[in-house]
Design a protein around this motif. Structure first.
Motif, PDB file in Angstrom:
ATOM      1  N   LEU A 181       2.248  16.297 -56.216  1.00  0.00           N
ATOM      2  CA  LEU A 181       0.880  15.935 -56.612  1.00  0.00           C
ATOM      3  C   LEU A 181       0.348  14.793 -55.756  1.00  0.00           C
ATOM      4  CD1 LEU A 181       0.401  16.152 -60.473  1.00  0.00           C
ATOM      5  CD2 LEU A 181       0.403  17.952 -58.742  1.00  0.00           C
ATOM      6  N   ARG A 182       1.172  13.797 -55.492  1.00  0.00           N
ATOM      7  CA  ARG A 182       0.726  12.658 -54.679  1.00  0.00           C
ATOM      8  C   ARG A 182       0.378  13.096 -53.260  1.00  0.00           C
ATOM      9  NH1 ARG A 182       1.393   7.461 -56.144  1.00  0.00           N
ATOM     10  NH2 ARG A 182       1.808   6.886 -53.980  1.00  0.00           N
ATOM     11  N   ALA A 183       1.106  14.080 -52.744  1.00  0.00           N
ATOM     12  CA  ALA A 183       0.784  14.603 -51.418  1.00  0.00           C
ATOM     13  C   ALA A 183      -0.547  15.352 -51.431  1.00  0.00           C
ATOM     14  CB  ALA A 183       1.902  15.518 -50.935  1.00  0.00           C
ATOM     15  N   LEU A 184      -0.801  16.110 -52.493  1.00  0.00           N
ATOM     16  CA  LEU A 184      -2.050  16.873 -52.577  1.00  0.00           C
ATOM     17  C   LEU A 184      -3.266  15.948 -52.641  1.00  0.00           C
ATOM     18  CD1 LEU A 184      -1.026  19.709 -55.074  1.00  0.00           C
ATOM     19  CD2 LEU A 184      -1.003  19.760 -52.572  1.00  0.00           C
ATOM     20  N   SER A 185      -3.128  14.836 -53.347  1.00  0.00           N
ATOM     21  CA  SER A 185      -4.251  13.903 -53.465  1.00  0.00           C
ATOM     22  C   SER A 185      -4.247  12.850 -52.364  1.00  0.00           C
ATOM     23  CB  SER A 185      -4.239  13.225 -54.839  1.00  0.00           C
ATOM     24  OG  SER A 185      -3.047  12.509 -55.046  1.00  0.00           O
ATOM     25  N   ARG A 186      -3.336  12.979 -51.401  1.00  0.00           N
ATOM     26  CA  ARG A 186      -3.247  12.135 -50.205  1.00  0.00           C
ATOM     27  C   ARG A 186      -2.805  10.709 -50.532  1.00  0.00           C
ATOM     28  NH1 ARG A 186      -2.311  15.925 -47.233  1.00  0.00           N
ATOM     29  NH2 ARG A 186      -2.622  14.595 -45.400  1.00  0.00           N
ATOM     30  N   LEU A 187      -2.120  10.527 -51.643  1.00  0.00           N
ATOM     31  CA  LEU A 187      -1.537   9.228 -51.959  1.00  0.00           C
ATOM     32  C   LEU A 187      -0.193   9.040 -51.266  1.00  0.00           C
ATOM     33  CD1 LEU A 187      -2.338   9.051 -55.783  1.00  0.00           C
ATOM     34  CD2 LEU A 187      -3.398   7.682 -53.967  1.00  0.00           C
ATOM     35  N   THR A 188       0.402  10.145 -50.816  1.00  0.00           N
ATOM     36  CA  THR A 188       1.674  10.129 -50.111  1.00  0.00           C
ATOM     37  C   THR A 188       1.542  10.961 -48.843  1.00  0.00           C
ATOM     38  OG1 THR A 188       3.024   9.809 -52.098  1.00  0.00           O
ATOM     39  CG2 THR A 188       4.094  10.887 -50.241  1.00  0.00           C
ATOM     40  N   ALA A 189       2.081  10.450 -47.752  1.00  0.00           N
ATOM     41  CA  ALA A 189       2.028  11.188 -46.486  1.00  0.00           C
ATOM     42  C   ALA A 189       2.843  12.476 -46.590  1.00  0.00           C
ATOM     43  CB  ALA A 189       2.567  10.317 -45.358  1.00  0.00           C
ATOM     44  N   ALA A 190       2.339  13.532 -45.992  1.00  0.00           N
ATOM     45  CA  ALA A 190       3.006  14.834 -46.061  1.00  0.00           C
ATOM     46  C   ALA A 190       2.627  15.654 -44.841  1.00  0.00           C
ATOM     47  CB  ALA A 190       2.588  15.577 -47.331  1.00  0.00           C
ATOM     48  N   THR A 191       3.423  16.676 -44.584  1.00  0.00           N
ATOM     49  CA  THR A 191       3.075  17.679 -43.584  1.00  0.00           C
ATOM     50  C   THR A 191       2.903  19.016 -44.283  1.00  0.00           C
ATOM     51  OG1 THR A 191       5.409  18.173 -43.130  1.00  0.00           O
ATOM     52  CG2 THR A 191       4.354  16.477 -41.778  1.00  0.00           C
ATOM     53  N   GLY A 192       2.218  19.931 -43.607  1.00  0.00           N
ATOM     54  CA  GLY A 192       1.902  21.219 -44.201  1.00  0.00           C
ATOM     55  C   GLY A 192       0.403  21.349 -44.379  1.00  0.00           C
ATOM     56  N   ALA A 193      -0.037  22.518 -44.806  1.00  0.00           N
ATOM     57  CA  ALA A 193      -1.467  22.801 -44.954  1.00  0.00           C
ATOM     58  C   ALA A 193      -1.885  22.695 -46.412  1.00  0.00           C
ATOM     59  CB  ALA A 193      -1.775  24.200 -44.426  1.00  0.00           C
ATOM     60  N   VAL A 194      -2.939  21.916 -46.655  1.00  0.00           N
ATOM     61  CA  VAL A 194      -3.537  21.809 -47.988  1.00  0.00           C
ATOM     62  C   VAL A 194      -5.028  22.051 -47.835  1.00  0.00           C
ATOM     63  CG1 VAL A 194      -3.951  20.360 -50.003  1.00  0.00           C
ATOM     64  CG2 VAL A 194      -1.803  20.124 -48.735  1.00  0.00           C
ATOM     65  N   ARG A 195      -5.514  23.102 -48.477  1.00  0.00           N
ATOM     66  CA  ARG A 195      -6.935  23.431 -48.430  1.00  0.00           C
ATOM     67  C   ARG A 195      -7.490  23.431 -49.849  1.00  0.00           C
ATOM     68  NH1 ARG A 195      -8.296  25.004 -43.433  1.00  0.00           N
ATOM     69  NH2 ARG A 195     -10.319  25.767 -44.126  1.00  0.00           N
ATOM     70  N   PHE A 196      -8.617  22.760 -49.997  1.00  0.00           N
ATOM     71  CA  PHE A 196      -9.279  22.666 -51.297  1.00  0.00           C
ATOM     72  C   PHE A 196     -10.663  23.279 -51.164  1.00  0.00           C
ATOM     73  CE2 PHE A 196     -11.784  20.021 -54.414  1.00  0.00           C
ATOM     74  CZ  PHE A 196     -11.281  20.642 -55.548  1.00  0.00           C
ATOM     75  N   ASP A 197     -10.872  24.384 -51.864  1.00  0.00           N
ATOM     76  CA  ASP A 197     -12.117  25.143 -51.765  1.00  0.00           C
ATOM     77  C   ASP A 197     -12.457  25.441 -50.306  1.00  0.00           C
ATOM     78  OD1 ASP A 197     -14.237  26.535 -52.859  1.00  0.00           O
ATOM     79  OD2 ASP A 197     -15.552  24.786 -52.977  1.00  0.00           O
ATOM     80  N   GLY A 198     -11.431  25.794 -49.547  1.00  0.00           N
ATOM     81  CA  GLY A 198     -11.599  26.187 -48.154  1.00  0.00           C
ATOM     82  C   GLY A 198     -11.589  25.059 -47.155  1.00  0.00           C
ATOM     83  N   GLU A 199     -11.597  23.809 -47.609  1.00  0.00           N
ATOM     84  CA  GLU A 199     -11.628  22.662 -46.692  1.00  0.00           C
ATOM     85  C   GLU A 199     -10.228  22.113 -46.488  1.00  0.00           C
ATOM     86  OE1 GLU A 199     -13.654  18.211 -46.179  1.00  0.00           O
ATOM     87  OE2 GLU A 199     -13.970  19.370 -48.021  1.00  0.00           O
ATOM     88  N   ASP A 200      -9.876  21.863 -45.250  1.00  0.00           N
ATOM     89  CA  ASP A 200      -8.597  21.259 -44.907  1.00  0.00           C
ATOM     90  C   ASP A 200      -8.641  19.777 -45.273  1.00  0.00           C
ATOM     91  OD1 ASP A 200      -6.225  20.408 -43.813  1.00  0.00           O
ATOM     92  OD2 ASP A 200      -6.672  21.050 -41.769  1.00  0.00           O
ATOM     93  N   LEU A 201      -7.684  19.349 -46.104  1.00  0.00           N
ATOM     94  CA  LEU A 201      -7.665  17.949 -46.543  1.00  0.00           C
ATOM     95  C   LEU A 201      -6.884  17.043 -45.609  1.00  0.00           C
ATOM     96  CD1 LEU A 201      -7.156  18.309 -50.414  1.00  0.00           C
ATOM     97  CD2 LEU A 201      -9.287  18.259 -49.092  1.00  0.00           C
ATOM     98  N   SER A 202      -6.299  17.604 -44.564  1.00  0.00           N
ATOM     99  CA  SER A 202      -5.526  16.791 -43.627  1.00  0.00           C
ATOM    100  C   SER A 202      -6.419  15.709 -43.026  1.00  0.00           C
ATOM    101  CB  SER A 202      -4.947  17.655 -42.502  1.00  0.00           C
ATOM    102  OG  SER A 202      -4.092  18.643 -43.026  1.00  0.00           O
ATOM    103  N   GLY A 203      -5.904  14.501 -42.976  1.00  0.00           N
ATOM    104  CA  GLY A 203      -6.646  13.416 -42.365  1.00  0.00           C
ATOM    105  C   GLY A 203      -7.603  12.703 -43.290  1.00  0.00           C
ATOM    106  N   LEU A 204      -7.809  13.228 -44.503  1.00  0.00           N
ATOM    107  CA  LEU A 204      -8.696  12.556 -45.448  1.00  0.00           C
ATOM    108  C   LEU A 204      -7.938  11.488 -46.216  1.00  0.00           C
ATOM    109  CD1 LEU A 204     -10.781  15.473 -47.029  1.00  0.00           C
ATOM    110  CD2 LEU A 204     -11.355  14.030 -45.071  1.00  0.00           C
ATOM    111  N   ALA A 205      -8.629  10.415 -46.563  1.00  0.00           N
ATOM    112  CA  ALA A 205      -8.057   9.380 -47.412  1.00  0.00           C
ATOM    113  C   ALA A 205      -8.128   9.814 -48.869  1.00  0.00           C
ATOM    114  CB  ALA A 205      -8.811   8.068 -47.210  1.00  0.00           C
TER     115      ALA A 205
END
Length: 238
Positions: A44-68
């Motif tokens: 969960l912390r990786a999905l909400s970007r509270l923890t660094a992670a690798t892999g692809a996370v898309r929310f409603d089609g938007e890539d969350l990589s790089g977002l705070a």
């Protein structure tokens, strides 16, 4: 709504999350089950970007990589963390108002009155400071704070942990009502609560997903599920 592919989380030499892939559809509630240390909170912390992670996370089609983390929240992916994290020097009502800062112009969602309707026990506590709340009252406040942020999806970590049975019932009933309006990804040790609130479940063990099933199939897999959770048979469906 949410698409996760090959999510990995590492803390130094510890590989906490190992290639987790899952989806959560609009209007769907999914439970993350598993023993302590399985990687659920790190996921969960990786999905909400509270923890660094690798892999692809898309929310409603938007890539969350790089977002705070705050940018993710302002897109409507709202995280209710384990431990409630209410502001102890603010009142219940002020804690709820603070959640509205993540709305970012989104309309609809839940109003303050909606939260008080979901959790009537909070009504007489509006002016009580966070430090004076019981664990259950803090949990209701934390969930309510997430709801007034106009979430499109909520990540909720252990909503029933450490609560009295009557409070667990109130929280579960509220989440059943919420799921008709907001997608949910819920970590829950109480399998009976998870089955009541969610339509699907994914079991994590050793940082990896070892089983996925619709909740109405879990009864047939009861012994297998119990073995993953390190418990006796859960008696799902009783």
């Amino acid at each position: 709504m949410l698409e996760v592919q090959e999510l990995h989380v590492r803390y130094g030499t510890t590989h906490a999350v190992r290639g987790v892939s899952l989806t959560v559809g609009a209007g769907e509630a999914v439970a993350l089950l598993g023993p302590n240390g399985a990687g659920k909170t790190s996921t969960l912390r990786a999905l909400s970007r509270l923890t660094a992670a690798t892999g692809a996370v898309r929310f409603d089609g938007e890539d969350l990589s790089g977002l705070a983390a705050e940018q993710v929240a302002r897109r409507g992916l709202i995280h209710v963390p384990e431990g409630r994290r209410v502001f102890v020097d603010l009142t219940v009502h002020e804690n709820l108002q603070l959640g509205m800062t993540a709305r970012q112009g989104r309309t609809g969602g839940f109003s303050l009155d909606d939260v008080y309707d979901l959790f009537p026990a909070l009504v007489p506590l509006r002016r009580r400071l966070g430090f004076a709340l019981s664990g259950g009252e803090q949990q209701m406040t934390a969930i309510g704070r997430g709801l007034v942020a106009a979430p499109r999806m909520m990540l909720i970590d252990e909503p029933s942990l450490g609560l009295a049975p009557v409070v667990v019932e109130a929280v579960a009933e509220a989440l059943v009502a919420v799921r008709s309006r907001v997608a949910l990804l819920v970590i829950e040790q109480n399998v009976h609560v998870a089955v009541r609130v969610c339509q699907r479940a994914a079991v994590l063990n050793g940082g990896a997903i070892v089983m996925q099933a619709a909740v109405d199939e879990l009864h047939d897999r009861d012994t297998l599920l119990a073995s993953y959770l390190g418990q006796r048979k859960t008696g799902i469906g009783v």
